[in-house]
Write a protein that holds these residues in place. Structure first.
Motif, PDB file in Angstrom:
ATOM      1  N   HIS A 186     -15.846  39.753 -61.879  1.00 49.21           N
ATOM      2  CA  HIS A 186     -15.470  38.672 -62.799  1.00 49.21           C
ATOM      3  C   HIS A 186     -15.468  39.161 -64.231  1.00 49.21           C
ATOM      4  CE1 HIS A 186     -15.336  34.893 -60.452  1.00 49.21           C
ATOM      5  NE2 HIS A 186     -15.943  35.657 -59.556  1.00 49.21           N
ATOM      6  N   LYS A 187     -14.648  38.479 -65.035  1.00 44.21           N
ATOM      7  CA  LYS A 187     -14.707  38.698 -66.475  1.00 44.21           C
ATOM      8  C   LYS A 187     -15.973  38.033 -66.996  1.00 44.21           C
ATOM      9  CE  LYS A 187      -9.697  38.272 -66.488  1.00 44.21           C
ATOM     10  NZ  LYS A 187      -8.603  37.333 -66.791  1.00 44.21           N
ATOM     11  N   ASP A 189     -18.517  35.529 -68.110  1.00 46.82           N
ATOM     12  CA  ASP A 189     -18.620  34.120 -67.711  1.00 46.82           C
ATOM     13  C   ASP A 189     -18.466  33.222 -68.928  1.00 46.82           C
ATOM     14  OD1 ASP A 189     -19.075  31.791 -66.464  1.00 46.82           O
ATOM     15  OD2 ASP A 189     -21.198  32.116 -66.035  1.00 46.82           O
ATOM     16  N   THR A 195     -12.767  27.219 -64.968  1.00 43.06           N
ATOM     17  CA  THR A 195     -12.214  28.537 -65.283  1.00 43.06           C
ATOM     18  C   THR A 195     -12.670  29.564 -64.250  1.00 43.06           C
ATOM     19  OG1 THR A 195     -12.213  27.999 -67.634  1.00 43.06           O
ATOM     20  CG2 THR A 195     -12.067  30.320 -67.047  1.00 43.06           C
ATOM     21  N   SER A 196     -13.960  29.551 -63.918  1.00 41.60           N
ATOM     22  CA  SER A 196     -14.452  30.533 -62.959  1.00 41.60           C
ATOM     23  C   SER A 196     -13.830  30.300 -61.588  1.00 41.60           C
ATOM     24  CB  SER A 196     -15.977  30.492 -62.890  1.00 41.60           C
ATOM     25  OG  SER A 196     -16.429  29.246 -62.402  1.00 41.60           O
ATOM     26  N   GLU A 198     -10.753  29.099 -61.055  1.00 44.50           N
ATOM     27  CA  GLU A 198      -9.397  29.652 -61.155  1.00 44.50           C
ATOM     28  C   GLU A 198      -9.440  31.177 -61.111  1.00 44.50           C
ATOM     29  OE1 GLU A 198      -6.093  28.345 -61.711  1.00 44.50           O
ATOM     30  OE2 GLU A 198      -7.022  26.618 -60.765  1.00 44.50           O
ATOM     31  N   GLU A 199     -10.424  31.745 -61.808  1.00 46.50           N
ATOM     32  CA  GLU A 199     -10.537  33.204 -61.843  1.00 46.50           C
ATOM     33  C   GLU A 199     -10.858  33.751 -60.452  1.00 46.50           C
ATOM     34  OE1 GLU A 199     -13.208  36.763 -63.776  1.00 46.50           O
ATOM     35  OE2 GLU A 199     -13.462  34.744 -64.573  1.00 46.50           O
ATOM     36  N   SER A 202      -7.754  33.697 -58.495  1.00 43.94           N
ATOM     37  CA  SER A 202      -6.847  34.728 -59.003  1.00 43.94           C
ATOM     38  C   SER A 202      -7.226  36.097 -58.440  1.00 43.94           C
ATOM     39  CB  SER A 202      -6.890  34.742 -60.537  1.00 43.94           C
ATOM     40  OG  SER A 202      -6.131  35.803 -61.046  1.00 43.94           O
ATOM     41  N   ASN A 203      -8.534  36.393 -58.446  1.00 46.91           N
ATOM     42  CA  ASN A 203      -9.011  37.665 -57.876  1.00 46.91           C
ATOM     43  C   ASN A 203      -8.673  37.771 -56.398  1.00 46.91           C
ATOM     44  OD1 ASN A 203     -10.112  38.449 -60.307  1.00 46.91           O
ATOM     45  ND2 ASN A 203     -12.201  37.823 -59.806  1.00 46.91           N
ATOM     46  N   TYR A 253     -14.359  28.934 -55.841  1.00 51.12           N
ATOM     47  CA  TYR A 253     -13.043  28.302 -55.991  1.00 51.12           C
ATOM     48  C   TYR A 253     -13.011  26.933 -55.305  1.00 51.12           C
ATOM     49  CZ  TYR A 253      -8.250  27.221 -54.669  1.00 51.12           C
ATOM     50  OH  TYR A 253      -7.080  26.576 -54.432  1.00 51.12           O
TER      51      TYR A 253
END
Length: 596
Positions: A186-187, A189, A195-196, A198-199, A202-203, A253
């Motif tokens: 993860h980027k 936090d 946001t997490s 969606e991230e 996305s991953n 997610y």
């Protein structure tokens, strides 16, 4: 507080007692009471009784009327009509007294089950490492509503989210992650759960596409992936650790999506396909030893006389494939064993797409043959239809792809926020909503609109997804119900020193009677919906309640009524309507803002 008997049940009892007194030879006959357009109720049971007793139905009906108690306050008028019907009008005071008893109870007089069972409900079943789409909407929305309704009715409810977290694709995904170990990192936090979420998706999407491309183009990677499946199924520690990363990432997610849907999904309730792995071998052994399943062309199968293919040949339920792999049936049968034997289920409720009806019919029958579903346990598929676009075809994007659930929810909130803002701008300055309130109400209205559109349709039917209609202030929409609730709260806020109070001594106008009689049906509707698993009937009740209130509000001045007692009585009707609306909507998983 004890439950409050409805007027219908009170009238039913009065008639049953009169029947027994007037016609003892009839035994315990049912008056067959129902709502009527000609009076408050109509009883039709005397017609069938007359045939049995070989008597004149009108004469028998007159005898029953003669046996009714005089001036008991409940039965205002009982008239023999037609060939022997009884048309029954109840007293205004009886309506108000019954409603006052309901208002005095936090549960609005709705009874809780005296002998509750345990319902295990299987709903909201997304797949690990895959994006949730519009096809996941109905199971989540319908299932969540049934959990709330059953719990309110007094049932013990155990939630189960049977997520897709096992299978051959994980060999490919895990092998790719081993060879590209930072793909799920993860980027920083941001602290924003959406946001997490969606991230996380996305991953997962990026990793899935990359691993699939490599799997399809590289034979050596494909071979390594298949070896990894064997390691996963045999319980290799490192492989399981990486598999768990996929599950955990997917849950981040999932939970972000369910949070948007305003649903609580608890970690212990998520028991995916993998949760039954240790039972699969024993399930197959028990089925084969009992003769319920037989080997056919190397596979372990269960056959049914009434399930045949287009060629007339039997189509079996395949429990174990010829290559030794387990089918969905083995997992579903193991889940039944677990839910009945360990969780003590008396009802198994599966909120699953109607297209899987044959599969579940065969699974339930197999479980009965094996003795895992006894006479004291029922298994029900609450089957649901498909979400369609405005054109009546399965809902797709313009590119023909399945619509992402997150996009759908975001668009609903955006549309609803515009409606709320437009309505808010037409209000006096003192009643205006702040931007923060508009955003909050927009979310509540938008998500409520999607849920209500689904729940107001009989589950087994397909329905058209039309956001313009869903967020409309007119017609059978959640927005119409939410505005009715907010309007009532506004009336009560403006009532000054006047407080809601029941006055049974007052006569009621026709619109007051209609509203009161409908309010009294709330408990009956809850009982029916809980028994039949049909939440659309609760939605229909609430819509009619809002419509009856709109008529009442138009015809019966509340704050400008003729006397202080009439003001209080009408405020009482307003308040009970608001509480009933709020409770009913909450049982559907929809919020009712105090101001809109």
């Amino acid at each position: 507080m004890a439950s409050v008997p409805s007027l219908a049940s009170t009238v039913q009892q009065r008639l049953a007692d009169a029947l027994s007194a007037a016609l003892p030879e009839a035994g315990s006959a049912d008056p067959l009471l129902r709502r009527s357009d000609r009076a408050d109720f109509q009883a039709n049971g005397i017609l069938a009784l007359a045939k049995k007793l070989k008597g004149n139905p009108r004469e028998l009906a007159a005898q029953v009327v003669g046996a009714l108690p005089a001036d008991d306050g409940v039965l205002k008028e009982v008239e023999v009509s037609g060939p022997g019907f009884l048309n029954i009008t109840v007293g205004d005071g009886a309506i108000v007294e019954t409603l006052a008893a309901r208002a005095a109870d936090d549960r609005l007089g709705v009874p809780s089950a005296e002998h509750p069972g345990t319902t295990v409900i299987d709903y909201a079943q997304p797949n690990v490492a895959k994006e949730m789409h519009v096809g996941h909407l109905r199971s989540a929305v319908i299932g969540d509503a049934m959990v709330r309704i059953l719990e309110f009715a007094g049932e013990k409810v155990v939630r189960r989210h049977h997520i897709g977290d096992w299978g051959t694709q994980f060999g490919m995904l895990i092998q790719y992650l081993i060879e590209h170990p930072h793909e799920l990192d993860h980027k920083a936090d941001t602290g924003d759960s959406q946001t997490s979420g969606e991230e996380a998706m996305s991953n997962l999407n990026r990793l899935y596409k990359a691993s699939r491309a490599l799997f399809d183009s590289d034979e050596e990677f494909k071979a390594r992936s298949r070896d990894r499946v064997v390691l996963l199924q045999s319980g290799d520690t490192e492989t399981l650790r990486l598999w768990q990363r996929f599950v955990d990432e997917s849950k981040i997610y999932f939970y972000s999506v369910f949070d948007k849907l305003d649903m609580e999904i608890r970690d212990p309730d998520v028991v995916g396909e993998s949760g039954y792995n240790d039972m699969l071998d024993e399930t197959c052994r028990l089925l084969e030893e009992s003769g319920v399943a037989v080997r056919s062309e190397g596979a372990l199968c269960v056959f049914f006389d009434d399930v045949k293919g287009p060629d007339g040949q039997p189509v079996p339920l395949i429990v174990r494939k010829s290559n030794g792999g387990y089918g969905y049936a083995a997992t579903d049968l193991s889940a039944i064993r677990d839910r009945v034997q360990k969780l003590g289920a008396t009802t198994l409720l599966y909120v699953v797409d109607a297209r899987q009806s044959l599969h579940f019919k065969m699974v339930f029958e197999t479980a009965r043959r094996a003795g895992w579903l006894g006479d004291d346990v029922k298994a029900v598929q609450l089957a649901f239809g498909t979400v369609l676009g405005k054109d009546g075809k399965p809902f797709k994007t313009r590119e023909g792809e399945t619509v992402r659930l997150v996009d759908l929810l975001d668009e609903a909130v955006e549309r609803a926020s515009s409606v709320v803002r437009e309505k808010a701008e037409s209000l006096p300055e003192a009643d205006r909503l702040t931007e923060e309130e508009i955003a909050e109400r927009g979310t509540q209205v938008g998500i409520g609109a999607i849920k209500y559109a689904d729940l107001s349709t009989s589950a087994v039917r397909d329905y058209k997804f039309d956001l313009d209609q869903m967020v409309s202030l007119n017609g059978d929409t959640s927005v119409y119900l939410q505005y009715a609730y907010a309007r009532i709260r506004s009336i009560v806020r403006k009532s000054g020193d006047a407080k809601p109070a029941a006055h049974p001594e007052l006569g009621l106008a026709p619109a007051e009677r209609a509203l009161g009689l409908h309010l009294d049906q709330f408990g009956e509707v809850i009982a029916e919906v809980a028994a039949s698993y049909e939440p659309h009937k609760l939605a229909a009740y609430l819509y009619q309640l809002s419509s009856l209130f709109t008529t009442f509000y138009a015809e019966c001045p509340v704050l400008k009524a003729g006397t202080p007692e009439q003001v209080e009585n009408r405020l009482f009707l307003c308040d009970l309507t608001a509480r009933t609306l709020s409770k009913g909507m909450a049982l559907l998983g929809i919020r009712t803002p105090e101001r809109l």
